[in-house]
Design a protein around this motif. Structure first.
Motif, PDB file in Angstrom:
ATOM      1  N   UNK A   1       0.832  -1.195   0.000  1.00 13.74           N
ATOM      2  CA  UNK A   1       0.000   0.000   0.000  1.00 13.74           C
ATOM      3  C   UNK A   1       0.875   1.257   0.000  1.00 13.74           C
ATOM      4  N   UNK A   2       1.917   1.258   0.793  1.00 13.48           N
ATOM      5  CA  UNK A   2       2.820   2.404   0.812  1.00 13.48           C
ATOM      6  C   UNK A   2       3.504   2.614  -0.524  1.00 13.48           C
ATOM      7  N   UNK A   3       3.853   1.515  -1.172  1.00 12.40           N
ATOM      8  CA  UNK A   3       4.488   1.618  -2.492  1.00 12.40           C
ATOM      9  C   UNK A   3       3.512   2.186  -3.520  1.00 12.40           C
ATOM     10  N   UNK A   4       2.255   1.740  -3.475  1.00 17.91           N
ATOM     11  CA  UNK A   4       1.249   2.273  -4.408  1.00 17.91           C
ATOM     12  C   UNK A   4       1.062   3.775  -4.201  1.00 17.91           C
ATOM     13  N   UNK A   5       1.093   4.202  -2.959  1.00 16.15           N
ATOM     14  CA  UNK A   5       0.958   5.635  -2.684  1.00 16.15           C
ATOM     15  C   UNK A   5       2.133   6.419  -3.277  1.00 16.15           C
ATOM     16  N   UNK A   6       3.331   5.879  -3.139  1.00 17.97           N
ATOM     17  CA  UNK A   6       4.491   6.548  -3.724  1.00 17.97           C
ATOM     18  C   UNK A   6       4.381   6.596  -5.241  1.00 17.97           C
ATOM     19  N   UNK A   7       3.913   5.507  -5.830  1.00 22.04           N
ATOM     20  CA  UNK A   7       3.804   5.449  -7.293  1.00 22.04           C
ATOM     21  C   UNK A   7       2.765   6.425  -7.828  1.00 22.04           C
ATOM     22  N   UNK A   8       1.624   6.564  -7.133  1.00 21.51           N
ATOM     23  CA  UNK A   8       0.590   7.476  -7.621  1.00 21.51           C
ATOM     24  C   UNK A   8       1.060   8.925  -7.492  1.00 21.51           C
ATOM     25  N   UNK A   9       1.873   9.227  -6.478  1.00 23.05           N
ATOM     26  CA  UNK A   9       2.425  10.578  -6.349  1.00 23.05           C
ATOM     27  C   UNK A   9       3.409  10.862  -7.480  1.00 23.05           C
ATOM     28  N   UNK A  10       4.241   9.886  -7.798  1.00 20.95           N
ATOM     29  CA  UNK A  10       5.183  10.038  -8.910  1.00 20.95           C
ATOM     30  C   UNK A  10       4.431  10.228 -10.217  1.00 20.95           C
ATOM     31  N   UNK A  11       3.383   9.440 -10.434  1.00 18.44           N
ATOM     32  CA  UNK A  11       2.597   9.570 -11.665  1.00 18.44           C
ATOM     33  C   UNK A  11       2.019  10.975 -11.799  1.00 18.44           C
ATOM     34  N   UNK A  12       1.569  11.545 -10.691  1.00 17.28           N
ATOM     35  CA  UNK A  12       1.008  12.894 -10.752  1.00 17.28           C
ATOM     36  C   UNK A  12       2.093  13.907 -11.108  1.00 17.28           C
ATOM     37  N   UNK A  13       3.276  13.771 -10.512  1.00 16.98           N
ATOM     38  CA  UNK A  13       4.373  14.687 -10.819  1.00 16.98           C
ATOM     39  C   UNK A  13       4.782  14.580 -12.288  1.00 16.98           C
ATOM     40  N   UNK A  14       4.781  13.370 -12.819  1.00 17.48           N
ATOM     41  CA  UNK A  14       5.089  13.178 -14.245  1.00 17.48           C
ATOM     42  C   UNK A  14       4.038  13.896 -15.085  1.00 17.48           C
TER      43      UNK A  14
END
Length: 220
Positions: free
Chosen positions: A124-137
């Motif tokens: 779950x923590x990894x998914x949260x990090x990934x969705x934040x990265x996707x938004x920054x991209x």
């Protein structure tokens, strides 16, 4: 003679009293320049010396500036990796900062609260990090400059409670280093990297001045 000395003592004390600070006077009325020196003179030079000598990491220094300039943390609803409007607003601020420094890499660390198993919270923590990265991209940041690291899961709570705690359900963005081989990485010339945005924000145009005879030409 003794009477003369004794008589001069009150006058001398009066002169000394005249030199004492007057509590009714502000520093504005003091000597020229006295209110300007707050002890910070020379800090910029000292900082560059520390950077060039390797005594201070420019990545650490830039990380501190990032944390002072924009919020580094966003939060999530319970058992969710969805971005709410507040999280998007914070990530947009982060993206605006990150765009100013194409030489710098950033990492996003995912965290959870203490509810649930270690394995589930890790993912779950990894998914949260990934969705934040996707938004920054999506905000125009090169994905190669961003890392959604293996999350800290539930191992680094801000609030030590077994209850669902929003403060623990978060991602944290931080500087992770410089882009290898980037043409703007200036071998430790920290000031040229860190303060470039100040020049741009002031709208300073580069000028070329040439003089031919009595004619002066200025190009912007």
């Amino acid at each position: 003679m003794r009477r003369l000395l004794i008589g001069t003592i009150p006058a001398a004390l009066g002169l000394l009293a005249g030199c004492a600070p007057d509590p009714t006077r502000s520093t504005f009325n003091g000597e020229a320049g006295m209110a300007m020196n707050d002890g910070g003179f020379g800090n910029a030079t000292m900082n560059n010396v520390l950077i060039h000598s390797g005594q201070m990491s420019y990545a650490v220094s830039l990380s501190n500036r990032f944390a002072d300039t924009v919020p580094t943390t966003i939060n999530f609803a319970f058992n969710s990796s969805q971005l709410d409007p507040q999280a998007r607003a914070v990530l947009s601020q982060q993206a605006a900062f990150i765009r100013q420094f194409p030489e710098v890499r950033f990492a996003v660390y995912g965290h959870t609260d203490l509810v649930g198993s270690d394995g589930y919270n890790y993912q779950l923590g990894l998914r949260r990090a990934q969705v934040a990265v996707d938004y920054l991209v999506g905000q125009g940041i090169d994905r190669a400059r961003l890392e959604a690291l293996v999350s800290q899961g539930e191992t680094q709570p801000l609030m030590a409670t077994q209850a669902p705690e929003r403060a623990n359900r978060r991602t944290v963005t931080d500087v992770s280093g410089f882009v290898d081989g980037h043409p703007s990485v200036l071998n430790g010339k920290y000031a040229e990297v860190v303060f470039r945005d100040y020049v741009a924000s002031a709208g300073i145009a580069q000028t070329t001045v040439g003089v031919t005879g009595a004619e002066l030409a200025v190009e912007q």
